[in-house]
Design a protein around this motif. Structure first.
Motif: not given
Length: 204
Positions: A10-13, A96-104
């Motif tokens: 599954l590829m995310l952004g 990588g990228g946004r930390l809120d996305h990473f922790f989620g």
């Protein structure tokens, strides 16, 4: 779609891998852009499509209509329905990228709705998954020097054997996660834990 598929990539952004592994690929939002740019047609695209940049006519789309759950949670729940034989999901582009996305993305591993599926977050330097309660065998992987065990619940009691640093009945807390940057020796590592914890393979 092949309903008998048991494993999905599954590829995310987020940060993209340097090497694309073979297999069955799905995408979340802008992850579809990346897959198509490297010549992979995703079996299904999930999400609210707010960051997708391609013309997705002719592609299989499962669009999220509610903002009550994240795109990743929606994708995993949908994959369980679209591919009823699924038992493994490898998630790329989650770091990588946004930390809120990473922790989620990290915390989704503890979602009870996916306990029946083996889910891993993978990037070029890490593999992350959630342990089972009780005895675990953490397989030695010669591509990764370091292994960490990170609590997500208070007062997690762990025993670690066959590693560079062994402990027995050691209490990990969320503000003192002192089981990081351990190392493999010449065999698999034994982990016993009374609560599920993150297992993180890493390399420099």
């Amino acid at each position: 779609m092949n309903k008998k598929i048991e494993s999905i990539n599954l590829m995310l952004g987020g940060e993209k891998p340097n090497i694309i592994v073979p297999g069955n690929w799905c995408a979340v939002d802008s992850g579809a852009d990346y897959l198509l740019n490297v010549g992979i047609k995703p079996l299904m695209i999930y999400g609210d499509l707010d960051s997708i940049g391609i013309n997705y006519n002719g592609l299989n789309i499962n669009k999220k209509d509610s903002q009550d759950i994240t795109d990743l949670e929606f994708a995993i729940n949908s994959i369980k329905v679209d591919f009823p034989m699924i038992n493994n999901i490898n998630i790329y582009g989650a770091t990588g990228g946004r930390l809120d996305h990473f922790f989620g993305n990290i915390m989704i591993l503890s979602n009870e709705n996916i306990n029946s599926i083996e889910v891993q977050i993978i990037d070029d330097n890490n593999i992350i998954y959630l342990s089972n309660i009780g005895d675990n065998i953490v397989s030695k992987n010669n591509n990764f020097k370091y292994i960490s065990f990170v609590p997500i619940y208070k007062n997690t009691k762990v025993t670690i054997k066959n590693a560079k640093y062994d402990v027995e009945d050691y209490i990990l807390t969320t503000n003192k996660p002192n089981a990081t940057s351990n190392e493999f020796l010449d065999k698999d590592i034994f982990l016993r834990t009374d609560k599920r914890c993150l297992v993180i393979y890493s390399k420099d």
